[in-house]
Motif scaffolding. Structure first.
Motif, PDB file in Angstrom:
ATOM      1  N   PRO A  17       0.816  -1.225   0.000  1.00 53.99           N
ATOM      2  CA  PRO A  17       0.000   0.000   0.000  1.00 53.99           C
ATOM      3  C   PRO A  17       0.844   1.267   0.000  1.00 53.99           C
ATOM      4  CG  PRO A  17      -0.159  -1.166   2.109  1.00 53.99           C
ATOM      5  CD  PRO A  17       0.515  -2.086   1.160  1.00 53.99           C
ATOM      6  N   THR A  18       1.961   1.259   0.732  1.00 56.46           N
ATOM      7  CA  THR A  18       2.799   2.471   0.788  1.00 56.46           C
ATOM      8  C   THR A  18       3.413   2.738  -0.581  1.00 56.46           C
ATOM      9  OG1 THR A  18       3.337   1.874   3.068  1.00 56.46           O
ATOM     10  CG2 THR A  18       4.656   3.605   2.064  1.00 56.46           C
ATOM     11  N   ILE A  36       8.745  -1.625  -8.612  1.00 59.79           N
ATOM     12  CA  ILE A  36       9.228  -2.998  -8.774  1.00 59.79           C
ATOM     13  C   ILE A  36       8.737  -3.815  -7.574  1.00 59.79           C
ATOM     14  CG2 ILE A  36      11.233  -4.493  -9.115  1.00 59.79           C
ATOM     15  CD1 ILE A  36      12.807  -2.040 -10.053  1.00 59.79           C
ATOM     16  N   GLY A  44       1.118  -5.924  -1.419  1.00 61.50           N
ATOM     17  CA  GLY A  44       1.913  -6.230  -0.225  1.00 61.50           C
ATOM     18  C   GLY A  44       1.210  -7.186   0.716  1.00 61.50           C
ATOM     19  N   GLN A  45       1.341  -6.903   2.017  1.00 60.68           N
ATOM     20  CA  GLN A  45       0.770  -7.805   3.032  1.00 60.68           C
ATOM     21  C   GLN A  45      -0.740  -7.967   2.866  1.00 60.68           C
ATOM     22  OE1 GLN A  45       2.143  -6.850   7.113  1.00 60.68           O
ATOM     23  NE2 GLN A  45       3.825  -5.724   6.168  1.00 60.68           N
ATOM     24  N   TYR A  50      -3.758 -11.195   4.008  1.00 60.26           N
ATOM     25  CA  TYR A  50      -5.114 -11.130   4.587  1.00 60.26           C
ATOM     26  C   TYR A  50      -6.128 -10.440   3.666  1.00 60.26           C
ATOM     27  CZ  TYR A  50      -3.523  -6.465   6.260  1.00 60.26           C
ATOM     28  OH  TYR A  50      -3.043  -5.178   6.356  1.00 60.26           O
ATOM     29  N   LYS A  53      -9.755 -10.072   4.996  1.00 61.92           N
ATOM     30  CA  LYS A  53     -10.052  -9.454   6.302  1.00 61.92           C
ATOM     31  C   LYS A  53     -10.494  -8.009   6.127  1.00 61.92           C
ATOM     32  CE  LYS A  53      -6.957 -11.866   9.455  1.00 61.92           C
ATOM     33  NZ  LYS A  53      -7.420 -12.025  10.795  1.00 61.92           N
ATOM     34  N   THR A 118       9.977   0.910  -0.178  1.00 61.96           N
ATOM     35  CA  THR A 118       8.726   0.660   0.559  1.00 61.96           C
ATOM     36  C   THR A 118       8.568  -0.857   0.642  1.00 61.96           C
ATOM     37  OG1 THR A 118       7.540   0.846  -1.523  1.00 61.96           O
ATOM     38  CG2 THR A 118       7.563   2.799  -0.134  1.00 61.96           C
ATOM     39  N   ALA A 119       9.584  -1.502   1.177  1.00 62.21           N
ATOM     40  CA  ALA A 119       9.698  -2.968   1.058  1.00 62.21           C
ATOM     41  C   ALA A 119       9.103  -3.732   2.239  1.00 62.21           C
ATOM     42  CB  ALA A 119      11.167  -3.346   0.866  1.00 62.21           C
ATOM     43  N   GLY A 120       8.378  -3.053   3.130  1.00 56.52           N
ATOM     44  CA  GLY A 120       7.702  -3.762   4.235  1.00 56.52           C
ATOM     45  C   GLY A 120       8.677  -4.583   5.061  1.00 56.52           C
ATOM     46  N   ILE A 256      18.603  -6.266   0.891  1.00 56.66           N
ATOM     47  CA  ILE A 256      18.508  -4.836   1.277  1.00 56.66           C
ATOM     48  C   ILE A 256      19.556  -4.508   2.347  1.00 56.66           C
ATOM     49  CG2 ILE A 256      16.980  -3.098   2.338  1.00 56.66           C
ATOM     50  CD1 ILE A 256      14.631  -4.462   0.940  1.00 56.66           C
ATOM     51  N   ALA A 284       9.901   4.444   3.265  1.00 54.57           N
ATOM     52  CA  ALA A 284       8.591   4.769   3.849  1.00 54.57           C
ATOM     53  C   ALA A 284       7.845   3.474   4.140  1.00 54.57           C
ATOM     54  CB  ALA A 284       7.788   5.639   2.876  1.00 54.57           C
ATOM     55  N   ASP A 286       6.310   0.280   6.435  1.00 57.83           N
ATOM     56  CA  ASP A 286       6.795  -0.621   7.495  1.00 57.83           C
ATOM     57  C   ASP A 286       8.310  -0.767   7.535  1.00 57.83           C
ATOM     58  OD1 ASP A 286       4.194  -1.091   8.217  1.00 57.83           O
ATOM     59  OD2 ASP A 286       4.303  -3.275   8.059  1.00 57.83           O
ATOM     60  N   ILE A 297      -0.885   1.064   8.042  1.00 60.79           N
ATOM     61  CA  ILE A 297      -1.098   1.498   6.657  1.00 60.79           C
ATOM     62  C   ILE A 297      -1.245   3.022   6.631  1.00 60.79           C
ATOM     63  CG2 ILE A 297      -2.666   1.326   4.681  1.00 60.79           C
ATOM     64  CD1 ILE A 297      -3.473  -1.489   5.947  1.00 60.79           C
TER      65      ILE A 297
HETATM   66  C1  FAD Z   1      -2.870 -10.138   9.414  1.00 60.47           C
HETATM   67  C2  FAD Z   1      -2.530  -8.674   9.351  1.00 60.47           C
HETATM   68  C3  FAD Z   1      -3.498  -7.731   9.619  1.00 60.47           C
HETATM   69  C4  FAD Z   1      -3.185  -6.378   9.574  1.00 60.47           C
HETATM   70  N1  FAD Z   1      -4.169  -5.472   9.867  1.00 60.47           N
HETATM   71  C5  FAD Z   1      -3.882  -4.135   9.778  1.00 60.47           C
HETATM   72  C6  FAD Z   1      -4.891  -3.142  10.066  1.00 60.47           C
HETATM   73  O1  FAD Z   1      -6.028  -3.483  10.405  1.00 60.47           O
HETATM   74  N2  FAD Z   1      -4.537  -1.836   9.954  1.00 60.47           N
HETATM   75  C7  FAD Z   1      -3.280  -1.411   9.603  1.00 60.47           C
HETATM   76  O2  FAD Z   1      -3.042  -0.217   9.484  1.00 60.47           O
HETATM   77  N3  FAD Z   1      -2.312  -2.329   9.356  1.00 60.47           N
HETATM   78  C8  FAD Z   1      -2.579  -3.668   9.440  1.00 60.47           C
HETATM   79  N4  FAD Z   1      -1.589  -4.587   9.197  1.00 60.47           N
HETATM   80  C9  FAD Z   1      -0.242  -4.084   8.882  1.00 60.47           C
HETATM   81  C10 FAD Z   1      -0.190  -3.581   7.430  1.00 60.47           C
HETATM   82  O3  FAD Z   1      -0.553  -4.624   6.540  1.00 60.47           O
HETATM   83  C11 FAD Z   1       1.202  -3.059   7.112  1.00 60.47           C
HETATM   84  O4  FAD Z   1       1.478  -1.961   7.961  1.00 60.47           O
HETATM   85  C12 FAD Z   1       1.271  -2.591   5.657  1.00 60.47           C
HETATM   86  O5  FAD Z   1       1.040  -3.675   4.777  1.00 60.47           O
HETATM   87  C13 FAD Z   1       2.642  -1.981   5.356  1.00 60.47           C
HETATM   88  O6  FAD Z   1       2.629  -1.587   4.014  1.00 60.47           O
HETATM   89  P1  FAD Z   1       3.986  -1.440   3.192  1.00 60.47           P
HETATM   90  O7  FAD Z   1       3.575  -1.064   1.811  1.00 60.47           O
HETATM   91  O8  FAD Z   1       4.907  -0.549   3.939  1.00 60.47           O
HETATM   92  O9  FAD Z   1       4.653  -2.889   3.202  1.00 60.47           O
HETATM   93  P2  FAD Z   1       4.100  -4.297   2.689  1.00 60.47           P
HETATM   94  O10 FAD Z   1       2.624  -4.364   2.689  1.00 60.47           O
HETATM   95  O11 FAD Z   1       4.838  -5.317   3.487  1.00 60.47           O
HETATM   96  O12 FAD Z   1       4.582  -4.367   1.174  1.00 60.47           O
HETATM   97  C14 FAD Z   1       5.937  -4.424   0.867  1.00 60.47           C
HETATM   98  C15 FAD Z   1       6.094  -5.044  -0.516  1.00 60.47           C
HETATM   99  O13 FAD Z   1       7.437  -4.880  -0.933  1.00 60.47           O
HETATM  100  C16 FAD Z   1       7.838  -6.030  -1.654  1.00 60.47           C
HETATM  101  N5  FAD Z   1       9.300  -6.111  -1.602  1.00 60.47           N
HETATM  102  C17 FAD Z   1      10.075  -6.194  -0.519  1.00 60.47           C
HETATM  103  N6  FAD Z   1      11.385  -6.246  -0.843  1.00 60.47           N
HETATM  104  C18 FAD Z   1      11.416  -6.169  -2.198  1.00 60.47           C
HETATM  105  C19 FAD Z   1      12.473  -6.202  -3.127  1.00 60.47           C
HETATM  106  N7  FAD Z   1      13.750  -6.305  -2.745  1.00 60.47           N
HETATM  107  N8  FAD Z   1      12.167  -6.150  -4.445  1.00 60.47           N
HETATM  108  C20 FAD Z   1      10.860  -6.049  -4.866  1.00 60.47           C
HETATM  109  N9  FAD Z   1       9.829  -6.038  -3.996  1.00 60.47           N
HETATM  110  C21 FAD Z   1      10.100  -6.098  -2.687  1.00 60.47           C
HETATM  111  C22 FAD Z   1       7.153  -7.168  -0.904  1.00 60.47           C
HETATM  112  O14 FAD Z   1       7.027  -8.329  -1.709  1.00 60.47           O
HETATM  113  C23 FAD Z   1       5.803  -6.534  -0.543  1.00 60.47           C
HETATM  114  O15 FAD Z   1       4.816  -6.823  -1.510  1.00 60.47           O
HETATM  115  C24 FAD Z   1      -1.862  -5.934   9.249  1.00 60.47           C
HETATM  116  C25 FAD Z   1      -0.879  -6.903   8.963  1.00 60.47           C
HETATM  117  C26 FAD Z   1      -1.200  -8.248   9.014  1.00 60.47           C
HETATM  118  C27 FAD Z   1      -0.130  -9.269   8.706  1.00 60.47           C
END
Ligand code: FAD
Length: 330
Positions: A17-18, A36, A44-45, A50, A53, A118-120, A256, A284, A286, A297
């Protein structure tokens, strides 16, 4: 190795999402953007862990299904048509002599003036079938993702797993495939009760508590799978045309850690402009950390425009950090 010689203004590493919102915001700031993502899907997550959910803490949405939020982000993103490279994991990041960045994935080389990470929790990979020879059938008839249901038309499909994805895919394949068998190591499925109820009423053959014990195949792919009863050790062999594995995902920061970034407890340290210790590289969502950081998120959505605006002013020091309001742009 393929090479895209176009130099993008910003390359977003990670399509959660980020990353999706950052890419949209880059478009809003008239930047040439590329995303990418290591998985064959964005989200992402939310999409990987989920999708079904409900999320209750996205501003303006009293509740929203995770996959629905991803769909909305995709629609928002499509306004600016950024380059989207799926199924590629960024392995190295190097600053070149001219100041641009070279990002090398497992498949392609990319160039960019700035990078937003934004690799979580790191790149997602499907949890693979741990059987000798499994890897040789990848790209043939062993699947970890389904992008086109029609490719299973008239086939005998074995689905492995006991969660929502495995049960949902079994139900979606049932009307198309010649036969569907689902194998799960426990008696009870982890999927939604309603989906399990539908599964039990469907034509899908349910094998529990069984695990795949051996793959028998040839150059073309898997022909038979030996299933083993978890408690009794008895074995059965079934004929298959395709095997779909839904064992969930694993993530790891992996490469990373070697990009020369200041890392603290598996997170990249940033300042209030989302700048890392490498000029031109931002983080940015997680993956980033600063005093008071929380992993939500909503926070990623707040950090993304800051990272983009920092990247914008890095490329063009005369640009303003404060963007124009979107409401006055169209
Ligand atoms: C079960 C569950 C329930 C949740 N419920 C909530 C909620 O109710 N409210 C809330 O705010 N948050 C919730 N969260 C947390 C939320 O999902 C995360 O905060 C959010 O997904 C973070 O987003 P992001 O884009 O930073 O990272 P992510 O969603 O982790 O996405 C990162 C992406 O980067 C990709 N990536 C990583 N490294 C590389 C690389 N080297 N090359 C290419 N791609 C790469 C990964 O494959 C992934 O798709 C929940 C999490 C879980 C597990």
């Amino acid at each position: 190795m393929r090479e895209d010689r176009n130099v993008y203004d910003v390359t977003v590493v990670g399509g959660g999402p980020t990353g999706m919102f950052a890419a949209f915001y880059g478009g809003l700031r008239q930047m040439k953007v590329k995303i990418i993502e290591s998985l064959p899907q964005l989200g992402g997550q939310l999409a990987a862990l989920y999708p079904e959910k409900y999320i209750y803490d996205i501003a303006g949405f009293p509740k929203v299904r995770a996959q629905e939020l991803v769909n909305q982000l995709k629609e928002q993103l499509s306004l600016f048509s950024p380059a989207i490279c799926l199924n590629q994991s960024v392995e190295t990041l190097e600053k070149q002599e001219d100041g641009t960045f070279k990002l090398t994935t497992d498949k392609e080389i990319h160039y960019s003036k700035t990078v937003i990470i934004t690799a979580g929790n790191g790149a997602f990979q499907p949890r693979r079938l741990e059987l000798e020879s499994a890897s040789q059938y990848e790209g043939k008839n062993l699947h970890y993702f389904i992008s086109d249901l029609e490719q299973f038309a008239g086939k005998r499909v074995l689905v492995c797993g006991g969660g929502d994805s495995a049960v949902d895919w079994s139900l979606m394949l049932e009307p198309i495939a010649a036969s569907v068998t689902i194998v799960h190591r426990r008696d009870k499925f982890r999927a939604h009760e309603h989906s399990v109820e539908q599964l039990m009423k469907s034509r899908v053959q349910v094998k529990t508590p069984f695990v795949p014990a051996e793959l028998i195949g040839d150059e073309q792919g898997i022909r038979q799978v030996v299933l083993e009863h978890v408690k009794e050790g008895t074995k059965e062999t079934i004929d298959v045309d395709a095997v779909v594995v839904n064992y969930g995902f694993i993530s790891s920061l992996g490469p990373i850690k070697n990009w020369g970034l200041d890392i603290e407890k598996n997170s990249i340290k940033v300042n209030s402009r989302m700048e890392t210790n490498i000029p031109g590289v931002y983080a940015a969502g997680d993956i980033c950390t600063y005093d008071g950081k929380i992993k939500l998120i909503a926070c990623g959505f707040g950090e993304a425009p800051i990272a983009i605006s920092s990247a914008k002013t890095y490329i063009d020091p005369t640009a303003r950090m404060q963007p124009a309001h979107s409401s006055s742009l169209f």
